[in-house]
Write a protein that holds these residues in place. Structure first.
Motif, PDB file in Angstrom:
ATOM      1  N   ILE A  69      58.775  44.809  45.304  1.00  0.00           N
ATOM      2  CA  ILE A  69      57.556  44.807  44.495  1.00  0.00           C
ATOM      3  C   ILE A  69      57.094  43.386  44.216  1.00  0.00           C
ATOM      4  N   GLU A  70      58.028  42.466  44.011  1.00  0.00           N
ATOM      5  CA  GLU A  70      57.641  41.084  43.769  1.00  0.00           C
ATOM      6  C   GLU A  70      56.984  40.477  45.004  1.00  0.00           C
ATOM      7  N   ARG A  71      57.443  40.865  46.185  1.00  0.00           N
ATOM      8  CA  ARG A  71      56.829  40.379  47.413  1.00  0.00           C
ATOM      9  C   ARG A  71      55.402  40.901  47.528  1.00  0.00           C
ATOM     10  N   CYS A  72      55.195  42.153  47.182  1.00  0.00           N
ATOM     11  CA  CYS A  72      53.842  42.728  47.237  1.00  0.00           C
ATOM     12  C   CYS A  72      52.914  42.045  46.244  1.00  0.00           C
ATOM     13  N   LEU A  73      53.404  41.752  45.053  1.00  0.00           N
ATOM     14  CA  LEU A  73      52.587  41.046  44.063  1.00  0.00           C
ATOM     15  C   LEU A  73      52.268  39.630  44.535  1.00  0.00           C
ATOM     16  N   GLU A  74      53.192  39.000  45.245  1.00  0.00           N
ATOM     17  CA  GLU A  74      52.949  37.665  45.772  1.00  0.00           C
ATOM     18  C   GLU A  74      51.857  37.700  46.834  1.00  0.00           C
ATOM     19  N   TRP A  75      51.820  38.742  47.641  1.00  0.00           N
ATOM     20  CA  TRP A  75      50.758  38.876  48.647  1.00  0.00           C
ATOM     21  C   TRP A  75      49.390  38.930  47.961  1.00  0.00           C
ATOM     22  N   VAL A  76      49.312  39.639  46.853  1.00  0.00           N
ATOM     23  CA  VAL A  76      48.034  39.765  46.140  1.00  0.00           C
ATOM     24  C   VAL A  76      47.633  38.432  45.519  1.00  0.00           C
ATOM     25  N   THR A  77      48.612  37.668  45.032  1.00  0.00           N
ATOM     26  CA  THR A  77      48.270  36.400  44.390  1.00  0.00           C
ATOM     27  C   THR A  77      47.857  35.322  45.382  1.00  0.00           C
ATOM     28  N   ARG A  78      47.912  35.593  46.665  1.00  0.00           N
ATOM     29  CA  ARG A  78      47.402  34.647  47.652  1.00  0.00           C
ATOM     30  C   ARG A  78      45.875  34.602  47.630  1.00  0.00           C
ATOM     31  N   PHE A  79      45.264  35.586  47.022  1.00  0.00           N
ATOM     32  CA  PHE A  79      43.813  35.618  46.877  1.00  0.00           C
ATOM     33  C   PHE A  79      43.475  34.946  45.545  1.00  0.00           C
ATOM     34  N   ARG A  80      42.891  33.751  45.614  1.00  0.00           N
ATOM     35  CA  ARG A  80      42.679  32.938  44.413  1.00  0.00           C
ATOM     36  C   ARG A  80      41.869  33.642  43.344  1.00  0.00           C
ATOM     37  N   ARG A  81      40.932  34.457  43.763  1.00  0.00           N
ATOM     38  CA  ARG A  81      40.068  35.119  42.783  1.00  0.00           C
ATOM     39  C   ARG A  81      40.870  36.098  41.922  1.00  0.00           C
ATOM     40  N   LEU A  82      41.974  36.605  42.444  1.00  0.00           N
ATOM     41  CA  LEU A  82      42.775  37.568  41.693  1.00  0.00           C
ATOM     42  C   LEU A  82      43.853  36.901  40.840  1.00  0.00           C
ATOM     43  N   VAL A  83      44.185  35.651  41.149  1.00  0.00           N
ATOM     44  CA  VAL A  83      45.203  34.957  40.359  1.00  0.00           C
ATOM     45  C   VAL A  83      44.696  34.723  38.943  1.00  0.00           C
ATOM     46  N   ARG A  84      43.480  34.224  38.875  1.00  0.00           N
ATOM     47  CA  ARG A  84      42.854  34.045  37.571  1.00  0.00           C
ATOM     48  C   ARG A  84      41.626  34.929  37.541  1.00  0.00           C
ATOM     49  N   ARG A  85      41.525  35.742  36.544  1.00  0.00           N
ATOM     50  CA  ARG A  85      40.455  36.735  36.500  1.00  0.00           C
ATOM     51  C   ARG A  85      39.145  36.084  36.060  1.00  0.00           C
ATOM     52  N   TYR A  86      38.242  35.887  37.023  1.00  0.00           N
ATOM     53  CA  TYR A  86      36.952  35.279  36.747  1.00  0.00           C
ATOM     54  C   TYR A  86      35.898  36.316  36.355  1.00  0.00           C
ATOM     55  N   ASP A  87      36.095  37.551  36.765  1.00  0.00           N
ATOM     56  CA  ASP A  87      35.083  38.585  36.564  1.00  0.00           C
ATOM     57  C   ASP A  87      35.154  39.137  35.148  1.00  0.00           C
ATOM     58  N   ARG A  88      34.004  39.386  34.582  1.00  0.00           N
ATOM     59  CA  ARG A  88      33.963  39.954  33.233  1.00  0.00           C
ATOM     60  C   ARG A  88      34.194  41.455  33.245  1.00  0.00           C
ATOM     61  N   LYS A  89      33.689  42.108  34.272  1.00  0.00           N
ATOM     62  CA  LYS A  89      33.829  43.562  34.332  1.00  0.00           C
ATOM     63  C   LYS A  89      35.105  43.950  35.069  1.00  0.00           C
ATOM     64  N   ALA A  90      35.802  44.914  34.517  1.00  0.00           N
ATOM     65  CA  ALA A  90      37.037  45.381  35.142  1.00  0.00           C
ATOM     66  C   ALA A  90      36.762  46.040  36.486  1.00  0.00           C
ATOM     67  N   SER A  91      35.595  46.661  36.622  1.00  0.00           N
ATOM     68  CA  SER A  91      35.267  47.323  37.887  1.00  0.00           C
ATOM     69  C   SER A  91      35.121  46.312  39.018  1.00  0.00           C
ATOM     70  N   HIS A  92      34.609  45.107  38.718  1.00  0.00           N
ATOM     71  CA  HIS A  92      34.502  44.070  39.742  1.00  0.00           C
ATOM     72  C   HIS A  92      35.891  43.586  40.155  1.00  0.00           C
ATOM     73  N   PHE A  93      36.743  43.354  39.165  1.00  0.00           N
ATOM     74  CA  PHE A  93      38.108  42.911  39.452  1.00  0.00           C
ATOM     75  C   PHE A  93      38.846  43.963  40.269  1.00  0.00           C
ATOM     76  N   ARG A  94      38.694  45.230  39.884  1.00  0.00           N
ATOM     77  CA  ARG A  94      39.345  46.316  40.609  1.00  0.00           C
ATOM     78  C   ARG A  94      38.848  46.395  42.050  1.00  0.00           C
ATOM     79  N   GLY A  95      37.554  46.159  42.248  1.00  0.00           N
ATOM     80  CA  GLY A  95      36.997  46.164  43.594  1.00  0.00           C
ATOM     81  C   GLY A  95      37.583  45.064  44.460  1.00  0.00           C
ATOM     82  N   PHE A  96      37.702  43.847  43.897  1.00  0.00           N
ATOM     83  CA  PHE A  96      38.308  42.756  44.655  1.00  0.00           C
ATOM     84  C   PHE A  96      39.795  42.998  44.901  1.00  0.00           C
ATOM     85  N   LEU A  97      40.464  43.641  43.953  1.00  0.00           N
ATOM     86  CA  LEU A  97      41.870  43.976  44.145  1.00  0.00           C
ATOM     87  C   LEU A  97      42.030  44.976  45.293  1.00  0.00           C
TER      88      LEU A  97
END
Length: 121
Positions: A69-97
């Motif tokens: 699971i930690e390896r899978c979370l590390e794969w997601v954190t390679r996307f800079r936009r998901l490391v720090r949440r820039y989006d105000r709406k949760a639906s936008h963040f969920r879409g990028f995720l």
């Protein structure tokens, strides 16, 4: 204790044959769970505890099982936009995720030659 709540909240695991298993057979944990109460709570539920002991053994031996699971979370954190949440709406963040997860799955499929029409090595 949070560990007890998590273990009690697990849903039954379906097996190919027989009744669904209600609890896992064993639990792998790092040194953060090395307490007598944690081990006793798991023993009361019939779960074998595989927890690294503080000052005695290295938690690297648990890595083969625990780090999935930690390896899978590390794969997601390679996307800079998901490391720090820039989006105000949760639906936008969920879409990028979801987009990041799709890209990860696509890259894994290409690497393993699982796509239709790909040539096996």
């Amino acid at each position: 204790m949070v560990l007890e709540d998590v273990v009690d909240g697990l849903t039954p695991v379906r097996q190919p044959v027989g009744r669904p298993r209600r609890r896992p057979a064993k639990l792998h944990g790092d040194k953060g769970y090395d307490y007598r109460t944690s081990r006793q709570a798991l023993a009361r539920r019939g779960i074998k505890a595989r927890i690294a002991r503080k000052g005695i053994e290295s938690s690297t031996r648990l890595g083969r099982h625990r780090y999935v699971i930690e390896r899978c979370l590390e794969w997601v954190t390679r996307f800079r936009r998901l490391v720090r949440r820039y989006d105000r709406k949760a639906s936008h963040f969920r879409g990028f995720l979801r987009l990041a997860c799709a890209v990860i799955c696509f890259r894994r499929a290409v690497k393993l030659n699982l796509l239709p029409g790909s040539n096996p090595k």
